[in-house]
Write a protein that holds these residues in place. Structure first.
Motif, PDB file in Angstrom:
ATOM      1  N   ILE A   1       0.778  -1.511  -0.304  1.00 26.99           N
ATOM      2  CA  ILE A   1       0.172  -0.441  -0.025  1.00 26.99           C
ATOM      3  C   ILE A   1       0.682   1.010  -0.433  1.00 26.99           C
ATOM      4  O   ILE A   1       0.339   2.037  -0.773  1.00 26.99           O
ATOM      5  N   THR A   2       1.735   1.032   0.991  1.00 27.76           N
ATOM      6  CA  THR A   2       2.966   2.692   0.992  1.00 27.76           C
ATOM      7  C   THR A   2       3.626   2.744  -0.617  1.00 27.76           C
ATOM      8  O   THR A   2       3.409   4.231  -0.831  1.00 27.76           O
ATOM      9  N   GLU A   3       3.665   1.539  -0.683  1.00 26.97           N
ATOM     10  CA  GLU A   3       4.638   2.121  -2.578  1.00 26.97           C
ATOM     11  C   GLU A   3       3.224   2.060  -3.220  1.00 26.97           C
ATOM     12  O   GLU A   3       3.664   3.108  -4.799  1.00 26.97           O
ATOM     13  N   ARG A   4       2.264   2.132  -3.692  1.00 25.62           N
ATOM     14  CA  ARG A   4       1.731   2.429  -3.768  1.00 25.62           C
ATOM     15  C   ARG A   4       1.053   3.898  -4.245  1.00 25.62           C
ATOM     16  O   ARG A   4       0.581   4.610  -4.947  1.00 25.62           O
ATOM     17  N   ILE A   5       0.766   4.035  -2.920  1.00 23.44           N
ATOM     18  CA  ILE A   5       1.140   5.907  -2.330  1.00 23.44           C
ATOM     19  C   ILE A   5       1.914   5.979  -3.092  1.00 23.44           C
ATOM     20  O   ILE A   5       1.657   7.361  -3.648  1.00 23.44           O
ATOM     21  N   ILE A   6       3.147   5.987  -2.805  1.00 21.73           N
ATOM     22  CA  ILE A   6       4.159   6.971  -3.061  1.00 21.73           C
ATOM     23  C   ILE A   6       4.425   6.202  -5.149  1.00 21.73           C
ATOM     24  O   ILE A   6       4.555   7.861  -5.255  1.00 21.73           O
ATOM     25  N   GLU A   7       3.678   5.414  -5.589  1.00 20.90           N
ATOM     26  CA  GLU A   7       4.207   5.829  -6.924  1.00 20.90           C
ATOM     27  C   GLU A   7       3.082   6.640  -7.401  1.00 20.90           C
ATOM     28  O   GLU A   7       3.093   7.546  -8.295  1.00 20.90           O
ATOM     29  N   GLU A   8       1.617   6.789  -6.833  1.00 20.56           N
ATOM     30  CA  GLU A   8       0.385   7.728  -7.268  1.00 20.56           C
ATOM     31  C   GLU A   8       0.920   9.185  -7.106  1.00 20.56           C
ATOM     32  O   GLU A   8       0.288   9.949  -8.351  1.00 20.56           O
ATOM     33  N   ALA A   9       1.706   9.287  -6.329  1.00 16.37           N
ATOM     34  CA  ALA A   9       2.310  10.811  -6.210  1.00 16.37           C
ATOM     35  C   ALA A   9       3.422  11.218  -7.044  1.00 16.37           C
ATOM     36  O   ALA A   9       3.833  11.939  -7.267  1.00 16.37           O
ATOM     37  N   GLY A  10       3.444   9.462  -7.870  1.00 16.70           N
ATOM     38  CA  GLY A  10       4.594  10.432  -8.719  1.00 16.70           C
ATOM     39  C   GLY A  10       6.067  10.173  -8.652  1.00 16.70           C
ATOM     40  O   GLY A  10       6.863  10.717  -8.688  1.00 16.70           O
ATOM     41  N   LEU A  11       6.660   9.927  -7.219  1.00 15.13           N
ATOM     42  CA  LEU A  11       7.841   9.725  -6.465  1.00 15.13           C
ATOM     43  C   LEU A  11       8.405   8.542  -6.487  1.00 15.13           C
ATOM     44  O   LEU A  11       8.306   7.066  -7.169  1.00 15.13           O
ATOM     45  N   LYS A  12       9.776   8.382  -6.654  1.00 20.85           N
ATOM     46  CA  LYS A  12      10.391   6.983  -6.789  1.00 20.85           C
ATOM     47  C   LYS A  12      10.198   6.130  -5.994  1.00 20.85           C
ATOM     48  O   LYS A  12      10.730   6.852  -4.617  1.00 20.85           O
ATOM     49  N   VAL A  13       9.898   4.644  -5.434  1.00 20.74           N
ATOM     50  CA  VAL A  13       9.659   4.134  -4.310  1.00 20.74           C
ATOM     51  C   VAL A  13      11.289   3.910  -3.990  1.00 20.74           C
ATOM     52  O   VAL A  13      10.919   4.137  -1.849  1.00 20.74           O
ATOM     53  N   SER A  14      12.005   3.574  -4.310  1.00 20.71           N
ATOM     54  CA  SER A  14      13.215   3.699  -3.560  1.00 20.71           C
ATOM     55  C   SER A  14      14.005   4.221  -3.167  1.00 20.71           C
ATOM     56  O   SER A  14      14.780   4.122  -1.898  1.00 20.71           O
ATOM     57  N   ASP A  15      13.834   5.751  -3.241  1.00 21.59           N
ATOM     58  CA  ASP A  15      14.251   7.013  -3.289  1.00 21.59           C
ATOM     59  C   ASP A  15      13.549   7.216  -1.975  1.00 21.59           C
ATOM     60  O   ASP A  15      14.907   7.452  -1.188  1.00 21.59           O
ATOM     61  N   VAL A  16      11.884   6.902  -1.823  1.00 28.26           N
ATOM     62  CA  VAL A  16      11.780   7.670  -0.779  1.00 28.26           C
ATOM     63  C   VAL A  16      11.465   6.484   0.635  1.00 28.26           C
ATOM     64  O   VAL A  16      11.990   6.354   2.110  1.00 28.26           O
ATOM     65  N   LEU A  17      12.029   5.385   0.450  1.00 26.20           N
ATOM     66  CA  LEU A  17      11.826   4.644   1.704  1.00 26.20           C
ATOM     67  C   LEU A  17      13.406   4.269   1.858  1.00 26.20           C
ATOM     68  O   LEU A  17      13.616   3.246   3.140  1.00 26.20           O
ATOM     69  N   SER A  18      14.389   4.560   0.801  1.00 28.80           N
ATOM     70  CA  SER A  18      15.257   4.625   1.183  1.00 28.80           C
ATOM     71  C   SER A  18      16.599   4.805   0.805  1.00 28.80           C
ATOM     72  O   SER A  18      16.935   4.852  -0.258  1.00 28.80           O
ATOM     73  N   PRO A  19      16.547   6.039   1.361  1.00 30.10           N
ATOM     74  CA  PRO A  19      16.947   6.993   0.641  1.00 30.10           C
ATOM     75  C   PRO A  19      18.459   7.347   1.488  1.00 30.10           C
ATOM     76  O   PRO A  19      19.354   8.031   0.601  1.00 30.10           O
ATOM     77  N   ILE A  20      18.941   6.047   1.998  1.00 29.03           N
ATOM     78  CA  ILE A  20      20.411   6.572   2.362  1.00 29.03           C
ATOM     79  C   ILE A  20      20.659   4.833   1.870  1.00 29.03           C
ATOM     80  O   ILE A  20      20.086   4.097   1.592  1.00 29.03           O
ATOM     81  N   ASN A  21      22.161   4.851   1.642  1.00 30.73           N
ATOM     82  CA  ASN A  21      22.489   3.229   1.675  1.00 30.73           C
ATOM     83  C   ASN A  21      23.596   3.163   3.103  1.00 30.73           C
ATOM     84  O   ASN A  21      23.883   3.647   3.589  1.00 30.73           O
ATOM     85  N   ILE A  22      23.036   2.157   3.495  1.00 33.58           N
ATOM     86  CA  ILE A  22      24.240   1.298   4.315  1.00 33.58           C
ATOM     87  C   ILE A  22      25.536  -0.052   4.795  1.00 33.58           C
ATOM     88  O   ILE A  22      25.146  -1.130   3.551  1.00 33.58           O
ATOM     89  N   ALA A  23      26.873   0.168   3.857  1.00 33.23           N
ATOM     90  CA  ALA A  23      27.867  -0.924   3.829  1.00 33.23           C
ATOM     91  C   ALA A  23      29.025  -1.103   5.024  1.00 33.23           C
ATOM     92  O   ALA A  23      28.752  -0.246   5.808  1.00 33.23           O
ATOM     93  N   LEU A  24      28.820  -1.958   5.371  1.00 32.78           N
ATOM     94  CA  LEU A  24      29.669  -2.689   6.357  1.00 32.78           C
ATOM     95  C   LEU A  24      30.696  -3.168   6.289  1.00 32.78           C
ATOM     96  O   LEU A  24      31.246  -3.745   5.070  1.00 32.78           O
ATOM     97  N   LEU A  25      32.093  -2.295   6.270  1.00 33.46           N
ATOM     98  CA  LEU A  25      33.156  -3.164   6.613  1.00 33.46           C
ATOM     99  C   LEU A  25      33.988  -3.806   7.232  1.00 33.46           C
ATOM    100  O   LEU A  25      34.289  -2.630   8.054  1.00 33.46           O
ATOM    101  N   ASP A  26      34.566  -4.633   7.987  1.00 37.83           N
ATOM    102  CA  ASP A  26      35.551  -5.525   8.751  1.00 37.83           C
ATOM    103  C   ASP A  26      36.723  -4.485   8.843  1.00 37.83           C
ATOM    104  O   ASP A  26      37.144  -5.731   7.928  1.00 37.83           O
ATOM    105  N   LYS A  27      36.747  -4.231   9.020  1.00 44.79           N
ATOM    106  CA  LYS A  27      38.651  -4.225   9.675  1.00 44.79           C
ATOM    107  C   LYS A  27      39.745  -4.949  10.869  1.00 44.79           C
ATOM    108  O   LYS A  27      40.986  -4.787  11.026  1.00 44.79           O
ATOM    109  N   SER A  28      38.275  -5.832  10.966  1.00 44.80           N
ATOM    110  CA  SER A  28      39.521  -6.633  12.391  1.00 44.80           C
ATOM    111  C   SER A  28      40.537  -8.098  11.784  1.00 44.80           C
ATOM    112  O   SER A  28      39.961  -8.194  10.483  1.00 44.80           O
ATOM    113  N   SER A  29      41.670  -8.305  11.623  1.00 46.14           N
ATOM    114  CA  SER A  29      42.179  -9.245  11.454  1.00 46.14           C
ATOM    115  C   SER A  29      40.930 -10.669  11.531  1.00 46.14           C
ATOM    116  O   SER A  29      40.581 -10.204  12.463  1.00 46.14           O
TER     117      SER A  29
END
Length: 191
Positions: A146-174
């Motif tokens: 339902i959330t995705e449908r409402i966002i699309e109906e508003a003319g927005l890109k779903v991925s930009d609204v629901l995931s505005p940032i990316n998270i990456a993990l980088l383990d520096k432990s040996s």
């Protein structure tokens, strides 16, 4: 107290314990056999219970006046872990739940101007608990659709609204540090 007396008593007690072979066996051999056996048995039981739960057919009753077909369709399309869901019609929801004819029922109510799905289940019944977990997952998926449908109906890109940032993990432990951390966690449990 004299340190020599304490040392002599300690030495005498240790020798008495080590002289008794039954005590040594009980202290060393039994835990070495019993703990792994208990671990394997516990894992086997949990696996068999989980398998039987996932192969179960769960009966769900919907007390929803509008969007019934959409919700029913969403329940039936989202069966992926080997379980199956049957949507059943019953007259008396409370009686059907109490008698075990259904595992849970879902009512749609409006609370503070917002649609709220109330899941009624029996926490003392394992099938009802498991079916509730499945129903929560399905309803969260329905809410997301339902959330995705409402966002699309508003003319927005779903991925930009629901995931505005990316998270990456980088383990520096040996590898040694990671192994040491794991050993530091596991070894005390074995003792």
């Amino acid at each position: 107290m004299n340190f020599r007396i304490v040392k002599a008593l300690y030495k005498k007690e240790i020798l008495d314990v080590l002289r008794d072979k039954k005590t040594v066996v009980m202290m060393l051999v039994v835990p070495l056999i019993l703990y792994p056996l208990m671990l394997v048995a516990g894992m086997y039981i949990m696996t068999s219970v989980s398998t039987s739960m996932s192969e179960q057919n769960y009966k769900v009753a919907l007390a929803v006046e509008e969007d019934t077909e959409d919700i029913e369709k969403f329940f039936l399309e989202n069966q992926d872990d080997g379980y199956s869901i049957s949507i059943v019609d019953v007259d008396d929801l409370e009686q059907a739940l109490a008698s075990g004819d259904i595992d849970l029922f879902i009512e749609k109510k409006v609370v503070d101007g917002k649609d709220t799905f109330v899941i009624s289940y029996l926490s003392a019944i394992t099938n009802s608990n498991y079916a509730t977990d499945i129903a929560i997952d399905v309803l969260q998926g329905y809410s997301m659709s339902i959330t995705e449908r409402i966002i699309e109906e508003a003319g927005l890109k779903v991925s930009d609204v629901l995931s505005p940032i990316n998270i990456a993990l980088l383990d520096k432990s040996s590898n040694e540090e990671s192994a040491g951390s794991l050993m530091g966690t596991v070894v005390p449990l074995c003792l």
